[in-house]
Design a protein around this motif. Structure first.
Motif, PDB file in Angstrom:
ATOM      1  N   ARG A 171     -51.423 -27.075  -3.871  1.00 21.70           N
ATOM      2  CA  ARG A 171     -50.154 -27.374  -4.072  1.00 21.70           C
ATOM      3  C   ARG A 171     -49.596 -28.132  -3.117  1.00 21.70           C
ATOM      4  O   ARG A 171     -48.938 -29.082  -2.838  1.00 21.70           O
ATOM      5  CB  ARG A 171     -49.427 -27.071  -5.241  1.00 21.70           C
ATOM      6  CG  ARG A 171     -49.848 -26.378  -6.157  1.00 21.70           C
ATOM      7  CD  ARG A 171     -50.020 -27.265  -7.258  1.00 21.70           C
ATOM      8  NE  ARG A 171     -49.265 -28.079  -7.734  1.00 21.70           N
ATOM      9  CZ  ARG A 171     -48.591 -28.370  -8.748  1.00 21.70           C
ATOM     10  NH1 ARG A 171     -49.316 -26.890  -9.580  1.00 21.70           N
ATOM     11  NH2 ARG A 171     -47.661 -29.024  -9.306  1.00 21.70           N
ATOM     12  N   ARG A 172     -49.933 -27.471  -2.080  1.00 17.90           N
ATOM     13  CA  ARG A 172     -49.735 -27.636  -1.041  1.00 17.90           C
ATOM     14  C   ARG A 172     -47.822 -27.698  -0.739  1.00 17.90           C
ATOM     15  O   ARG A 172     -47.336 -29.323  -0.154  1.00 17.90           O
ATOM     16  CB  ARG A 172     -50.210 -29.326  -0.387  1.00 17.90           C
ATOM     17  CG  ARG A 172     -51.448 -29.684   0.051  1.00 17.90           C
ATOM     18  CD  ARG A 172     -51.677 -30.374   0.311  1.00 17.90           C
ATOM     19  NE  ARG A 172     -51.474 -31.430   0.938  1.00 17.90           N
ATOM     20  CZ  ARG A 172     -52.430 -31.341   2.346  1.00 17.90           C
ATOM     21  NH1 ARG A 172     -53.812 -30.840   2.862  1.00 17.90           N
ATOM     22  NH2 ARG A 172     -52.128 -31.904   3.675  1.00 17.90           N
ATOM     23  N   ILE A 173     -47.424 -26.484  -1.292  1.00 18.54           N
ATOM     24  CA  ILE A 173     -46.459 -26.246  -1.060  1.00 18.54           C
ATOM     25  C   ILE A 173     -45.774 -25.179   0.155  1.00 18.54           C
ATOM     26  O   ILE A 173     -46.960 -24.187   0.082  1.00 18.54           O
ATOM     27  CB  ILE A 173     -45.626 -25.857  -3.064  1.00 18.54           C
ATOM     28  CG1 ILE A 173     -46.448 -25.333  -3.434  1.00 18.54           C
ATOM     29  CG2 ILE A 173     -45.574 -27.345  -3.238  1.00 18.54           C
ATOM     30  CD1 ILE A 173     -45.914 -24.693  -5.101  1.00 18.54           C
ATOM     31  N   GLY A 174     -44.733 -24.689  -0.322  1.00 14.66           N
ATOM     32  CA  GLY A 174     -44.186 -23.742   1.436  1.00 14.66           C
ATOM     33  C   GLY A 174     -43.708 -22.830   0.229  1.00 14.66           C
ATOM     34  O   GLY A 174     -43.732 -21.564   0.702  1.00 14.66           O
ATOM     35  N   ALA A 175     -43.132 -22.867  -0.889  1.00 13.05           N
ATOM     36  CA  ALA A 175     -42.822 -21.527  -1.754  1.00 13.05           C
ATOM     37  C   ALA A 175     -43.046 -21.786  -3.501  1.00 13.05           C
ATOM     38  O   ALA A 175     -42.940 -22.785  -3.401  1.00 13.05           O
ATOM     39  CB  ALA A 175     -41.484 -21.086  -1.493  1.00 13.05           C
ATOM     40  N   LEU A 176     -42.718 -20.134  -3.835  1.00 15.72           N
ATOM     41  CA  LEU A 176     -42.959 -20.489  -5.323  1.00 15.72           C
ATOM     42  C   LEU A 176     -42.135 -19.496  -6.333  1.00 15.72           C
ATOM     43  O   LEU A 176     -41.843 -18.923  -5.538  1.00 15.72           O
ATOM     44  CB  LEU A 176     -44.344 -19.690  -5.616  1.00 15.72           C
ATOM     45  CG  LEU A 176     -45.690 -20.527  -6.014  1.00 15.72           C
ATOM     46  CD1 LEU A 176     -47.347 -19.286  -6.085  1.00 15.72           C
ATOM     47  CD2 LEU A 176     -46.128 -21.892  -6.754  1.00 15.72           C
ATOM     48  N   VAL A 177     -41.936 -20.768  -7.276  1.00 20.61           N
ATOM     49  CA  VAL A 177     -39.908 -19.141  -7.590  1.00 20.61           C
ATOM     50  C   VAL A 177     -41.078 -18.240  -9.333  1.00 20.61           C
ATOM     51  O   VAL A 177     -42.004 -18.987  -9.193  1.00 20.61           O
ATOM     52  CB  VAL A 177     -39.645 -19.974  -8.690  1.00 20.61           C
ATOM     53  CG1 VAL A 177     -38.787 -19.590  -9.733  1.00 20.61           C
ATOM     54  CG2 VAL A 177     -38.580 -21.206  -7.856  1.00 20.61           C
ATOM     55  N   ILE A 178     -41.182 -17.400  -8.900  1.00 20.45           N
ATOM     56  CA  ILE A 178     -41.540 -16.169  -9.290  1.00 20.45           C
ATOM     57  C   ILE A 178     -40.733 -16.479 -10.927  1.00 20.45           C
ATOM     58  O   ILE A 178     -39.506 -16.145 -10.725  1.00 20.45           O
ATOM     59  CB  ILE A 178     -42.214 -15.236  -9.060  1.00 20.45           C
ATOM     60  CG1 ILE A 178     -42.181 -15.401  -7.609  1.00 20.45           C
ATOM     61  CG2 ILE A 178     -42.015 -14.218  -9.913  1.00 20.45           C
ATOM     62  CD1 ILE A 178     -43.695 -15.652  -7.847  1.00 20.45           C
ATOM     63  N   ALA A 179     -41.147 -16.499 -11.654  1.00 23.88           N
ATOM     64  CA  ALA A 179     -39.977 -16.364 -13.348  1.00 23.88           C
ATOM     65  C   ALA A 179     -40.626 -15.008 -14.409  1.00 23.88           C
ATOM     66  O   ALA A 179     -42.155 -15.546 -14.776  1.00 23.88           O
ATOM     67  CB  ALA A 179     -39.843 -18.327 -13.770  1.00 23.88           C
ATOM     68  N   ASP A 180     -40.396 -14.690 -14.974  1.00 26.44           N
ATOM     69  CA  ASP A 180     -40.760 -13.968 -16.439  1.00 26.44           C
ATOM     70  C   ASP A 180     -40.168 -14.539 -17.715  1.00 26.44           C
ATOM     71  O   ASP A 180     -38.678 -15.235 -17.258  1.00 26.44           O
ATOM     72  CB  ASP A 180     -40.759 -12.049 -15.919  1.00 26.44           C
ATOM     73  CG  ASP A 180     -41.347 -12.070 -14.638  1.00 26.44           C
ATOM     74  OD1 ASP A 180     -42.416 -12.564 -14.468  1.00 26.44           O
ATOM     75  OD2 ASP A 180     -41.273 -11.165 -13.669  1.00 26.44           O
ATOM     76  N   ASP A 181     -40.265 -13.717 -18.451  1.00 25.50           N
ATOM     77  CA  ASP A 181     -39.642 -14.166 -20.035  1.00 25.50           C
ATOM     78  C   ASP A 181     -38.225 -13.911 -19.944  1.00 25.50           C
ATOM     79  O   ASP A 181     -37.800 -14.390 -20.732  1.00 25.50           O
ATOM     80  CB  ASP A 181     -40.358 -13.902 -20.720  1.00 25.50           C
ATOM     81  CG  ASP A 181     -42.015 -14.176 -21.022  1.00 25.50           C
ATOM     82  OD1 ASP A 181     -42.084 -15.405 -21.191  1.00 25.50           O
ATOM     83  OD2 ASP A 181     -42.648 -13.277 -21.966  1.00 25.50           O
ATOM     84  N   ASP A 182     -37.890 -12.895 -19.048  1.00 18.10           N
ATOM     85  CA  ASP A 182     -36.390 -11.827 -19.123  1.00 18.10           C
ATOM     86  C   ASP A 182     -35.326 -12.693 -18.229  1.00 18.10           C
ATOM     87  O   ASP A 182     -34.380 -12.505 -18.178  1.00 18.10           O
ATOM     88  CB  ASP A 182     -36.342 -10.738 -19.341  1.00 18.10           C
ATOM     89  CG  ASP A 182     -37.374  -9.903 -18.111  1.00 18.10           C
ATOM     90  OD1 ASP A 182     -38.080 -10.410 -17.298  1.00 18.10           O
ATOM     91  OD2 ASP A 182     -37.256  -9.268 -17.357  1.00 18.10           O
ATOM     92  N   ALA A 183     -36.640 -14.012 -16.935  1.00 17.67           N
ATOM     93  CA  ALA A 183     -35.504 -14.120 -16.010  1.00 17.67           C
ATOM     94  C   ALA A 183     -36.002 -15.548 -15.640  1.00 17.67           C
ATOM     95  O   ALA A 183     -37.499 -15.513 -14.863  1.00 17.67           O
ATOM     96  CB  ALA A 183     -35.398 -12.890 -14.992  1.00 17.67           C
ATOM     97  N   PRO A 184     -35.173 -16.519 -15.460  1.00 20.71           N
ATOM     98  CA  PRO A 184     -35.695 -17.560 -15.049  1.00 20.71           C
ATOM     99  C   PRO A 184     -35.908 -17.848 -13.752  1.00 20.71           C
ATOM    100  O   PRO A 184     -37.357 -18.672 -13.367  1.00 20.71           O
ATOM    101  CB  PRO A 184     -34.202 -18.513 -16.203  1.00 20.71           C
ATOM    102  CG  PRO A 184     -33.482 -17.850 -15.640  1.00 20.71           C
ATOM    103  CD  PRO A 184     -33.664 -16.193 -16.163  1.00 20.71           C
ATOM    104  N   ILE A 185     -35.498 -16.572 -12.851  1.00 25.58           N
ATOM    105  CA  ILE A 185     -35.939 -17.038 -11.561  1.00 25.58           C
ATOM    106  C   ILE A 185     -35.821 -14.864 -11.307  1.00 25.58           C
ATOM    107  O   ILE A 185     -34.432 -14.885 -10.797  1.00 25.58           O
ATOM    108  CB  ILE A 185     -34.772 -17.111 -10.484  1.00 25.58           C
ATOM    109  CG1 ILE A 185     -34.643 -18.909 -11.147  1.00 25.58           C
ATOM    110  CG2 ILE A 185     -35.195 -16.743  -9.209  1.00 25.58           C
ATOM    111  CD1 ILE A 185     -33.481 -19.368 -10.014  1.00 25.58           C
TER     112      ILE A 185
END
Length: 143
Positions: free
Chosen positions: A33-47
């Motif tokens: 994706r040529r990006i520098g970061a990913l947000v990690i999100a689970d069902d119980d937490a948007p971040i």
């Protein structure tokens, strides 16, 4: 100028992954994706966290190639600094500089509304300064 103005120009799409995703896949996504970061999100937490290229380098320096077979939750930053759309670009830039991080998720009403990078912030700040300089030149030329 606000964070919302950056998002209105660049878009609000955010690439997310689950905390159980292996680091190997995280690296593939960042590269593809040529990006520098990913947000990690689970069902119980948007971040649930954020993982950046720097985090990947640190993981490999600590654990070698074994890091690639571990879940991203082992290396992500879990205490994520966020901002809101109505915050000023200067405020967020100061927070990023002070915390020495490059990516900030944007939350609106408790939900992920975008992601801005230091590059986005600097680009908009430069554009603002250029507009102000042009306005000053026009004002001086009229007097």
């Amino acid at each position: 100028m606000t964070v919302a103005s950056i998002l209105n120009e660049k878009g609000r799409d955010v690439v997310t992954e689950r905390s159980t995703t292996q680091m190997r896949e995280i690296c593939a996504i960042l590269g593809r994706r040529r990006i520098g970061a990913l947000v990690i999100a689970d069902d119980d937490a948007p971040i649930a966290g954020i993982i950046s290229e720097r985090d990947v380098v640190r993981a490999i320096s600590e654990d070698g190639v074994d890091a690639l077979d571990k879940p991203v939750s082992a290396y992500m930053t879990a205490e994520v600094v966020t901002c809101q759309p109505q915050e000023t670009v200067n405020t967020v830039m100061a927070r990023m500089t002070g915390g020495r991080f490059r990516h900030v998720p944007v939350l609106q009403d408790g939900k992920l509304a975008g992601l801005i990078s230091i590059g986005d912030v600097v680009k908009h700040r430069i554009a603002q300064i250029e507009r102000e300089a042009e306005e000053m030149r026009n004002y001086i030329a009229m007097t």
